[in-house]
Design a protein around this motif. Structure first.
Motif, PDB file in Angstrom:
ATOM      1  N   ARG A 144       0.838  -1.212   0.000  1.00 27.60           N
ATOM      2  CA  ARG A 144       0.000   0.000   0.000  1.00 27.60           C
ATOM      3  C   ARG A 144       0.870   1.258   0.000  1.00 27.60           C
ATOM      4  O   ARG A 144       0.613   2.203  -0.758  1.00 27.60           O
ATOM      5  CB  ARG A 144      -0.932   0.009   1.206  1.00 27.60           C
ATOM      6  N   LEU A 276      -6.509   2.629  -1.475  1.00 28.21           N
ATOM      7  CA  LEU A 276      -5.379   3.257  -0.796  1.00 28.21           C
ATOM      8  C   LEU A 276      -5.879   3.958   0.464  1.00 28.21           C
ATOM      9  O   LEU A 276      -7.072   4.052   0.711  1.00 28.21           O
ATOM     10  CB  LEU A 276      -4.684   4.261  -1.725  1.00 28.21           C
ATOM     11  N   ASN A 298      -7.091  -4.417  -2.465  1.00 32.86           N
ATOM     12  CA  ASN A 298      -5.904  -3.814  -1.858  1.00 32.86           C
ATOM     13  C   ASN A 298      -4.745  -3.828  -2.851  1.00 32.86           C
ATOM     14  O   ASN A 298      -4.756  -4.569  -3.832  1.00 32.86           O
ATOM     15  CB  ASN A 298      -5.512  -4.569  -0.594  1.00 32.86           C
TER      16      ASN A 298
END
Length: 329
Positions: A144, A276, A298
């Motif tokens: 991420r 995000l 994700n």
């Protein structure tokens, strides 16, 4: 400018070449030590010193770029050829497409292939390109963070300096050849961006010393960020989805404390189809960032590669559109 963009994509920022941002960073460090020695812990003096550092660095960087431009425009013969090469190299140094891409891919390549293996190498490489604490990040958190820096820094490191180059080129194209041109404006922006990355933190003396540089960087990035929001959907999804993508990015990104970072990440989240945002640690404090692209998967290596590909497409679109407009004038 086309040659500079190609040069940046070809070689990036080679370690053997003295980079202007490195010299800017050294100058900032020297000025910071002197200002802190003069001001002590007095907020007013620190603010005054911060303004002085900001004006000195940004105007000085722009002036050096302007002098190189004079050589490229007005000298004759061999010196002019050298000045033109210096101009192209200087413009390329203001763009960070290749270096950003390499840094992001280095993090991905350092990730182990299976769950449960050592993540220290990936955490270390990630720490070179993000401000958050990476020492205890999980695999998903590393991915991420990598996706977020790839999207945010695409604006800061590529599209914002490219925008100011285009403004300088526009001034020249309108006949104002004595005005600051592409290199002067690009290096002025890079100076503000470097100030923000080095001093723009809300801790210790930097709460006052770094305010001027951070605010200037926000101001100079404001319009390029919005232009990325408006144009990225053109190279990513069906044009029929353009209004919805821009609307979602604005509604989600505006909740970020930064006037630009949240919107940069939000438009990439929706165009690349990745979720995000979330909780990040910066030193001894935690910061909850707004969730962007809720409902999408994700971040994973494929999503990060999509972000990098979108950046490549958008850079090409900006250059082609500018070349087309210039040819019509």
């Amino acid at each position: 400018m086309i040659a500079a963009a190609g040069l940046d994509r070809l070689i990036g920022d080679p370690l053997w070449s003295p980079h202007p941002v490195v010299w800017m960073g050294r100058f900032i460090s020297t000025l910071r030590r002197r200002v802190e020695a003069w001001s002590g812990d007095q907020p007013l003096r620190l603010r005054i010193g911060g303004v002085a550092i900001t004006l000195t660095l940004t105007l000085g960087s722009a002036d050096i770029g302007w002098l190189i431009e004079r050589g490229a425009l007005y000298t004759q013969g061999v010196p002019q050829a050298i000045a033109v090469l210096a101009l192209v190299a200087g413009l390329a140094s203001a763009l960070a497409a290749k270096s950003l891409e390499q840094s992001v891919l280095n993090v991905i390549s350092a990730l182990p292939s299976t769950e449960g293996e050592d993540l220290s190498a990936a955490r270390e490489k990630l720490s070179w390109i993000v401000g958050r604490d990476t020492t205890s990040l999980s695999r998903d958190e590393i991915l991420r963070a990598t996706a977020e820096t790839a999207s945010e820094n695409a604006v800061d490191g590529l599209f914002a300096p490219l925008f100011w180059m285009l403004v300088g080129a526009g001034l020249w194209n309108s006949g104002l050849t004595a005005a600051p041109g592409p290199l002067a404006l690009a290096w002025g922006f890079k100076a503000a961006s470097t100030l923000d990355s080095m001093l723009g933190y809300r801790r210790g003396n930097l709460r006052w010393l770094g305010t001027a540089g951070a605010r200037l960087d926000d101001l100079l990035t404001w319009l390029p960020c919005r232009l990325v929001m408006l144009t990225l959907p053109l190279v990513s999804r069906s044009w029929l989805k353009w209004p919805a993508l821009v609307r979602f990015a604005e509604s989600e990104g505006r909740h970020d404390a930064s006037p630009n970072a949240g919107r940069s990440e939000a438009i990439y989240a929706h165009c690349a189809g990745v979720q995000l945002g979330g909780r990040n640690r910066y030193g001894d404090r935690w910061l909850d960032k707004p969730q962007l692209g809720a409902g999408y998967p994700n971040a994973d290596p494929k999503a990060i590669n999509r972000i990098l590909q979108l950046t490549q497409r958008l850079e090409l679109l900006w250059i082609l559109m500018t070349a087309l407009i210039s040819s019509k004038l």
